[in-house]
Scaffold this active site. Structure first.
Site, PDB file in Angstrom:
ATOM      1  N   LYS A  79       0.846  -1.202   0.000  1.00 48.97           N
ATOM      2  CA  LYS A  79       0.000   0.000   0.000  1.00 48.97           C
ATOM      3  C   LYS A  79       0.879   1.248   0.000  1.00 48.97           C
ATOM      4  CE  LYS A  79      -3.782   2.095   2.697  1.00 48.97           C
ATOM      5  NZ  LYS A  79      -4.682   1.900   3.860  1.00 48.97           N
ATOM      6  N   SER A 154      -9.302   2.195   3.213  1.00 51.94           N
ATOM      7  CA  SER A 154      -8.453   2.918   2.296  1.00 51.94           C
ATOM      8  C   SER A 154      -7.451   2.020   1.558  1.00 51.94           C
ATOM      9  CB  SER A 154      -7.675   3.991   3.073  1.00 51.94           C
ATOM     10  OG  SER A 154      -6.853   3.379   4.081  1.00 51.94           O
ATOM     11  N   SER A 178      -9.821  -0.423   7.262  1.00 51.25           N
ATOM     12  CA  SER A 178      -9.284  -0.164   5.930  1.00 51.25           C
ATOM     13  C   SER A 178      -8.615  -1.347   5.252  1.00 51.25           C
ATOM     14  CB  SER A 178      -8.294   1.005   5.986  1.00 51.25           C
ATOM     15  OG  SER A 178      -8.961   2.199   6.273  1.00 51.25           O
TER      16      SER A 178
END
Length: 450
Positions: A79, A154, A178
């Site tokens: 990420k 996210s 997330s």
């Protein structure tokens, strides 16, 4: 079968017999990204040459008799909040520096030491705040099950990449859900370990009191393998074959069914999941849960207050932040230390209530989200794809939790959430793997032509 579709244990065996090279495995993933990611938009940065060189070194080490473990030669994505040396950490924002990170984050260092190969960065909501937004440096990822639907976030790119078969495992972050929420909406596994188990060094924070690192994977055994490489003391992979016979499962059905936002399909799938675990030998016992609205309110106070403190640069870079990020950060203005203290008192009370349930039961069973993925907003609307989740309490309390696929609603995936005692990450993996094996939901993949 393409090498990119091999589960990690099969890929590992092929590497050790010489039937597959790490270089060819990486090249297969990279080539698939070229073919598929234009539609999915999961990756925001690839380093093809560095990845091929690292894979070649992994091959040479195996040939010389050096075997670093189950992840030796296995590719993983990261990420874009987590530093990888030589790659930029853009955080989905125009406000971030564009230069390469000088060093790996601690978790990346651990996976590299285990022989795994980082080869690219995957998208995130801007600074992990809210989204999807269309005014950042890259467009938001699309859900591989339906390009017109949201991924949640996210860790949006990580979930989309795993669902699309672009990578088997990816590192994400989870501050309020997330990792787990996008895993549910994209039909993959999302594991949030116990608070403090994984080091946050080299990770751009959102809310330090709530932030957790996590793993997104194509299956529970693959997530457990990554967790064991990051924190061998968990023994997660070793617990996978134990089954659920004799375990007591606290079934938090009413926490979902009594909420008017819950889809009937989610409640039906949750009942089916409880039945599947019962048939596998678990004892299913209904339990009452803390008030979710209170947990969400306490978590929101902590998140917004801490996020604003993290982003002290906001005043000088206001124009570089996206509209949704500015709005989210502005929610922290006016919050006082007294507000934070009250929020944490509520969090500690909720933690005690969860501990009391887990003193009587091995795990808690509930849904990850109350619905399947909504439609992806279209620009210039810039609407937030609201995620009606049941995840934030376990960021407040620090308990480990995993989301595993539990069926579909209108062709879109749904997620089952399993919560365990703090420090007992192995049990959530154990129950998740048993459910995965009993139902086969985790084997479903969207059709994406090569």
């Amino acid at each position: 079968m393409s090498p990119a579709d091999l589960p990690l244990p099969e890929a590992a065996r092929a590497l050790r017999r010489g039937a597959l090279s790490a270089r060819d495995l990486i090249a297969t993933h990279l080539d698939r990204i070229v073919r598929r990611d234009g539609d999915v938009r999961a990756f925001v940065y690839l380093d093809r040459e560095a990845a091929l060189a690292a894979a070649g070194a992994a091959d040479a080490a195996l040939a010389a008799g050096t075997d670093l473990g189950p992840l030796h030669g296995i590719p993983f994505a990261v990420k874009d909040l987590i530093d990888v040396a030589g790659m930029p950490t853009r955080c989905g924002s125009r406000a971030s520096p564009t230069g390469p990170a000088a060093a790996h984050a601690a978790v990346v260092t651990r996976l590299v030491a285990a022989g795994a190969v980082p080869f690219g960065k995957v998208a995130t909501y801007e600074y992990a705040l809210t989204g999807p937004s269309f005014d950042g440096p890259t467009p938001p990822p699309r859900n591989p099950w339906s390009a017109g639907h949201a991924t949640s976030g996210s860790s949006s790119g990580a979930a989309a990449a795993v669902a699309a078969g672009l990578v088997r495992v990816a590192l994400g972050t989870d501050t309020g859900g997330s990792v787990r929420s996008p895993a549910a909406w994209c039909g993959v596994v999302g594991l949030k370990p116990s608070r403090g188990l994984l080091p946050m060094a080299g990770v751009v924070p959102l809310s330090p009191g709530l932030d957790h690192l996590g793993v997104l994977a194509a299956s529970v055994p693959e997530a457990a393998s990554v967790l064991d490489a990051l924190a061998p003391e968990t023994g997660a992979a070793g617990a996978l074959g134990l089954g659920v016979a004799g375990l007591s499962v606290g079934y938090a059905r009413d926490w979902i069914a009594d909420d008017p936002a819950a889809s009937p399909a989610v409640v039906r799938a949750l009942d089916d999941a409880a039945a599947a675990l019962s048939m596998a030998g678990a004892r299913i016992v209904p339990v009452g849960m803390p008030d979710y609205a209170l947990a969400e309110a306490a978590g929101a106070v902590i998140l917004h207050a801490e996020a604003l403190k993290v982003h002290t640069v906001l005043a000088s870079r206001w124009q570089d932040y996206g509209r949704q990020a500015r709005q989210s950060l502005s929610a922290g203005v006016g919050l006082t230390p007294q507000d934070m203290a009250r929020a944490w008192r509520q969090g500690h009370r909720i933690a005690g209530e969860i501990d009391a349930i887990l003193a009587r039961h091995d795990v808690i069973l509930t849904a990850t989200t109350l619905t399947a993925a909504p439609a992806l907003p279209s620009p210039p609307a810039e609407e937030t794809a609201w995620s009606p989740m049941r995840t934030l309490p376990f960021n407040l309390t620090g308990h480990p939790a995993i989301s595993v696929p539990m069926g579909f609603d209108g062709g879109l995936p749904l997620g089952l959430q399993i919560i365990g005692r703090r420090g007992d990450d192995a049990s959530v993996c154990r129950v998740g793997a048993a459910f995965e094996a009993a139902t086969g939901h985790g084997a479903a993949r969207p059709y994406l032509p090569d």
